[in-house]
Write a protein that holds these residues in place. Structure first.
Motif, mmCIF file in Angstrom:
data_model
loop_
_atom_site.group_PDB
_atom_site.id
_atom_site.type_symbol
_atom_site.label_atom_id
_atom_site.label_comp_id
_atom_site.label_asym_id
_atom_site.label_seq_id
_atom_site.Cartn_x
_atom_site.Cartn_y
_atom_site.Cartn_z
ATOM 1 N N ARG A 151 0.824 -1.209 0.000
ATOM 2 C CA ARG A 151 0.000 0.000 0.000
ATOM 3 C C ARG A 151 0.858 1.258 0.000
ATOM 4 N NH1 ARG A 151 -5.363 -1.420 3.572
ATOM 5 N NH2 ARG A 151 -5.695 -3.479 2.620
ATOM 6 N N THR A 152 0.758 2.025 -1.103
ATOM 7 C CA THR A 152 1.438 3.312 -1.172
ATOM 8 C C THR A 152 0.633 4.260 -2.027
ATOM 9 O OG1 THR A 152 3.475 4.460 -1.822
ATOM 10 C CG2 THR A 152 2.897 2.516 -3.109
ATOM 11 N N ASN A 153 0.674 5.543 -1.681
ATOM 12 C CA ASN A 153 0.169 6.549 -2.602
ATOM 13 C C ASN A 153 1.265 6.848 -3.606
ATOM 14 O OD1 ASN A 153 -2.480 7.008 -1.565
ATOM 15 N ND2 ASN A 153 -1.539 8.057 0.183
ATOM 16 N N LEU A 154 0.915 7.559 -4.667
ATOM 17 C CA LEU A 154 1.945 8.005 -5.610
ATOM 18 C C LEU A 154 2.560 9.254 -5.004
ATOM 19 C CD1 LEU A 154 3.488 7.926 -8.230
ATOM 20 C CD2 LEU A 154 1.578 9.022 -9.375
ATOM 21 N N GLU A 155 3.689 9.065 -4.332
ATOM 22 C CA GLU A 155 4.320 10.174 -3.623
ATOM 23 C C GLU A 155 5.116 11.042 -4.584
ATOM 24 O OE1 GLU A 155 3.795 10.716 -0.526
ATOM 25 O OE2 GLU A 155 2.897 8.836 0.151
ATOM 26 N N GLY A 156 5.199 12.334 -4.289
ATOM 27 C CA GLY A 156 6.110 13.194 -5.039
ATOM 28 C C GLY A 156 7.544 12.905 -4.625
ATOM 29 N N TYR A 157 8.498 13.418 -5.416
ATOM 30 C CA TYR A 157 9.919 13.172 -5.094
ATOM 31 C C TYR A 157 10.209 13.582 -3.655
ATOM 32 C CZ TYR A 157 10.619 13.623 -10.240
ATOM 33 O OH TYR A 157 10.557 13.532 -11.610
ATOM 34 N N ALA A 158 9.759 14.804 -3.304
ATOM 35 C CA ALA A 158 10.065 15.327 -1.975
ATOM 36 C C ALA A 158 9.277 14.585 -0.903
ATOM 37 C CB ALA A 158 9.767 16.826 -1.926
ATOM 38 N N GLY A 159 8.055 14.182 -1.240
ATOM 39 C CA GLY A 159 7.208 13.485 -0.274
ATOM 40 C C GLY A 159 7.823 12.171 0.169
ATOM 41 N N ALA A 160 8.280 11.371 -0.782
ATOM 42 C CA ALA A 160 8.874 10.077 -0.439
ATOM 43 C C ALA A 160 10.131 10.269 0.406
ATOM 44 C CB ALA A 160 9.208 9.306 -1.708
ATOM 45 N N ALA B 67 6.965 15.005 -10.214
ATOM 46 C CA ALA B 67 7.821 16.190 -10.169
ATOM 47 C C ALA B 67 7.163 17.386 -9.509
ATOM 48 C CB ALA B 67 8.265 16.566 -11.578
ATOM 49 N N HIS B 68 5.818 17.437 -9.513
ATOM 50 C CA HIS B 68 5.141 18.638 -8.999
ATOM 51 C C HIS B 68 5.584 18.957 -7.569
ATOM 52 C CE1 HIS B 68 2.566 17.581 -12.333
ATOM 53 N NE2 HIS B 68 2.017 16.573 -11.700
ATOM 54 N N ALA B 69 5.930 17.917 -6.815
ATOM 55 C CA ALA B 69 6.293 18.128 -5.408
ATOM 56 C C ALA B 69 7.554 18.973 -5.252
ATOM 57 C CB ALA B 69 6.479 16.787 -4.690
ATOM 58 N N VAL B 70 8.433 18.980 -6.258
ATOM 59 C CA VAL B 70 9.603 19.870 -6.223
ATOM 60 C C VAL B 70 9.436 21.038 -7.191
ATOM 61 C CG1 VAL B 70 11.261 18.114 -5.451
ATOM 62 C CG2 VAL B 70 10.933 18.481 -7.888
ATOM 63 N N ALA B 71 8.688 20.830 -8.285
ATOM 64 C CA ALA B 71 8.556 21.889 -9.292
ATOM 65 C C ALA B 71 7.798 23.104 -8.749
ATOM 66 C CB ALA B 71 7.867 21.346 -10.538
ATOM 67 N N ILE B 72 6.754 22.843 -7.958
ATOM 68 C CA ILE B 72 5.968 23.962 -7.421
ATOM 69 C C ILE B 72 6.801 24.796 -6.442
ATOM 70 C CG2 ILE B 72 3.888 24.610 -6.121
ATOM 71 C CD1 ILE B 72 2.506 22.120 -7.382
ATOM 72 N N PRO B 73 7.450 24.192 -5.427
ATOM 73 C CA PRO B 73 8.306 25.024 -4.574
ATOM 74 C C PRO B 73 9.478 25.655 -5.331
ATOM 75 C CG PRO B 73 8.399 22.705 -3.870
ATOM 76 C CD PRO B 73 7.332 22.813 -4.907
ATOM 77 N N GLU B 74 9.965 24.993 -6.378
ATOM 78 C CA GLU B 74 11.047 25.579 -7.177
ATOM 79 C C GLU B 74 10.577 26.871 -7.828
ATOM 80 O OE1 GLU B 74 14.263 24.559 -7.760
ATOM 81 O OE2 GLU B 74 14.715 25.950 -9.397
ATOM 82 N N MET B 75 9.384 26.826 -8.420
ATOM 83 C CA MET B 75 8.827 28.014 -9.084
ATOM 84 C C MET B 75 8.615 29.139 -8.084
ATOM 85 S SD MET B 75 6.204 26.718 -12.098
ATOM 86 C CE MET B 75 4.859 27.124 -11.112
ATOM 87 N N VAL B 76 8.089 28.792 -6.918
ATOM 88 C CA VAL B 76 7.832 29.807 -5.897
ATOM 89 C C VAL B 76 9.158 30.386 -5.395
ATOM 90 C CG1 VAL B 76 6.899 30.152 -3.564
ATOM 91 C CG2 VAL B 76 5.567 28.898 -5.262
ATOM 92 N N ALA B 77 10.167 29.536 -5.224
ATOM 93 C CA ALA B 77 11.499 30.018 -4.801
ATOM 94 C C ALA B 77 12.100 30.938 -5.861
ATOM 95 C CB ALA B 77 12.432 28.844 -4.542
ATOM 96 N N ASN B 78 11.801 30.678 -7.122
ATOM 97 C CA ASN B 78 12.286 31.515 -8.225
ATOM 98 C C ASN B 78 11.425 32.754 -8.422
ATOM 99 O OD1 ASN B 78 14.311 29.675 -8.752
ATOM 100 N ND2 ASN B 78 13.197 28.615 -10.371
ATOM 101 N N LYS B 79 10.432 32.921 -7.554
ATOM 102 C CA LYS B 79 9.529 34.083 -7.578
ATOM 103 C C LYS B 79 8.713 34.172 -8.865
ATOM 104 C CE LYS B 79 12.292 36.776 -4.306
ATOM 105 N NZ LYS B 79 12.037 35.735 -3.280
#
Lengths: 413, 138
Positions: A151-160, B67-79
């Motif tokens: 059981r896992t969600n599709l985590e983002g790079y940073a989330g995992a 990628a959204h998990a890093v792309a969104i904060p990247e965009m915000v960090a880049n203003k």
């Protein structure tokens, strides 16, 4: 969300800033999804490829490492943007190799192991049925959920990454059986002759259904379906859609029968997949007969696939000017070496790499090398993401879909 | 000038207001939008050549990908990042991105936001209550 007293203490900073940050992240994400609690994760899987995680992702790893964070979960790593043993061949710049090496040192010190592939189950990280894990990477996630019933969600790079440190994830989404139950029937009426047909099937279903809360139950897949074949569905199904789990009735562990897969849910629809639908996928990714390269590697090639290509080549040579690139993982490569498959492929003119996949490289090295060229592959994930990544770099590369036999035919011609 | 309201699920982040930018196409933060410039880079995409900087994005279910998990904060960090995200249905990856970037995100509305909100509308978002107020025709 109900936290245990220990979780609350960690959230209050009893275990240092890195842990506090991780716990705070879990609570915020969990509350968005109405998670009632956190749950321990035994395994985690990371993407930490230097270019893909962006400067922000690199800074996150550096920051957490400097704060003394370590992985509580047993943590594996996904493929890199290049083969660490054979990077010069791939035209990667030494500076990038160095950036990646720094990150690799850090994640190793944090406790990760260098599997460097999606095929972690073939490299010793096997989740149990019902076990909660924290994986990123769409194929790894979909395969873990579907084939193992983990059981896992599709985590983002940073989330995992953060969840590997916390050793926990919020209990929502695919951690709950109610969300794992099938809600769409996929009736496979198309014959699946080639391995690439399985990829086309996954892609067609993923593009047609595409929502994170869709859980397809495939019926009429052959009971002889192999791990490699099902993995091709797992790789293609989430492509640009967000489906992260499927059932295959009579095959996958949560679907011994159709009724058990649905467990009380009513099917929203029945999607019948016919031969013309799969032909449509080949047409969508169709193209000229003349190719400049073949890239095979999503999912990473099993030793069976390497052997299949060696047999298809049957002693013939790849035409001069055609790059025939095969991407696998360390475990399969060692076996292929020992079985004489590697020398056979290399004599034919193939290049074999591990720890990388064509998509990771498409965003980088290949953008220049294959600008204006045509590449054939056997999987729809490479067709989609490869084209997309190269397009976003303003390069024009055509990636077409073919069977393994098509690839060999086009390359030895 | 008329005001409408749509109610969604309790979201994440502070209350904000800003100008709506609607995309009818699902978005991949990274391959559809440049994280350096905040401008849409995919030809044929409804956000092509449009800047998301400071806008409240109104979007269908995001494209798959982690990628959204890093792309969104990247965009915000880049203003150059959006001010907030309004989805028909979000997914874990974009929510992680919004949380790490510290920008509001709301989804699961009683009406389809893509049918009600138009680019240029002025939005007031209260994620705590899951409410989006829409001032049309600004």
């Amino acid at each position: 969300m109900q936290l245990t007293s220990e979780e609350q203490r960690r959230l209050d900073g009893s275990n240092g800033e890195a842990d506090r940050f991780a716990m705070e992240f879990l609570v915020k994400v969990g509350e968005f999804f109405d998670a009632e609690s956190l749950v321990d994760v035994g395994y985690a899987h990371l993407i930490y490829e230097w270019a893909m995680i962006l400067p922000w992702g690199v800074a996150l790893i550096e920051d957490m490492y400097r704060k003394g964070a370590r992985f509580r979960a047993y943590t594996t790593t996904n493929c890199l943007g290049f083969d660490p043993q054979r990077w010069a061949d791939l035209g990667v710049e030494e500076q990038e190799v160095e950036h990646q090496r720094r990150l690799t040192d850090m994640v190793y010190k944090m406790g990760a192991i260098g599997t460097h592939t999606q095929a972690i189950a073939l490299m010793g990280s096997v989740p149990r049925f019902g076990q909660h894990v924290a994986y990123t990477e769409s194929e790894t996630v979909t395969f873990a959920n579907s084939y193992f019933g983990a059981r896992t969600n599709l985590e983002g790079y940073a989330g995992a990454f953060i969840e590997a440190i916390a050793g926990k994830t919020p209990k929502y989404g695919l951690h709950l059986w109610e969300n794992r139950r099938a809600n769409v029937i996929v009736d496979v009426q198309a014959p699946l002759t080639h391995l690439s047909d399985w990829s086309a099937l996954g892609y067609f279903v993923g593009q047609t259904l595409r929502r994170y809360d869709v859980i397809p139950a495939f019926v009429n897949l052959p009971l002889s379906a192999t791990e490699t074949q099902l993995k091709h569905i797992a790789a293609a199904l989430p492509t640009f859609g967000t489906i992260a789990m499927f059932h295959a009735v009579g095959i996958t562990p949560e679907a011994p029968t159709l009724q058990q897969a649905f467990d009380g849910r009513k099917p929203k629809e029945t999607l019948v997949v016919q031969q013309k639908d799969l032909h449509g996928v080949y047409e969508e990714f169709g193209g000229s007969e003349t190719i400049d390269a073949v890239w095979i590697g999503n999912p990473p090639m099993s030793v069976q696939e390497l052997r299949m290509f060696a047999e298809l080549l049957g002693g013939r040579k790849i035409r001069k000017g055609v790059d025939f690139l095969l991407f696998t993982f360390d475990g399969a490569k060692v076996m292929a070496d020992n079985m004489g498959i590697t020398p056979s492929l290399e004599d034919a003119g193939c290049h074999i790499y591990t720890s990388a996949c064509p998509i990771m490289i498409a965003g980088n090295t290949f953008a220049d090398r294959y600008d204006g060229k045509t590449v054939m592959t056997t999987d729809t994930k490479t067709c989609c993401y490869g084209t997309s990544l190269m397009g976003s770099q303003n390069t024009n590369t055509k990636i077409v879909l073919g069977s393994a036999a098509d690839c060999v035919r086009a390359a030895v011609g | 000038m008329s005001t409408l309201m749509i109610r969604g699920h309790k979201g994440f982040g502070p209350s904000v207001e800003g100008e709506a930018l609607v995309s009818t196409d699902p978005v991949h933060f990274f391959t559809d939008i440049s994280v350096r410039t905040g401008v849409g880079i995919r030809k044929g995409h409804s956000l092509f050549n449009k800047s998301v900087k400071g806008k409240i994005l109104v979007l269908p279910t995001p494209k798959g990908g982690c990628a959204h998990a890093v792309a969104i904060p990247e965009m915000v960090a880049n203003k150059v990042g959006p001010k907030a995200l309004v989805f028909t249905l979000a997914n874990p990856v974009v929510v992680q991105g919004a949380v790490l970037a510290g920008i509001p995100v709301v989804d699961r509305f009683d009406q389809d936001p893509l049918r009600v909100i138009e680019t240029g509308d002025w939005l007031r978002i209260d994620p705590g209550r899951g409410v989006v107020e829409i001032v049309k025709g600004t």
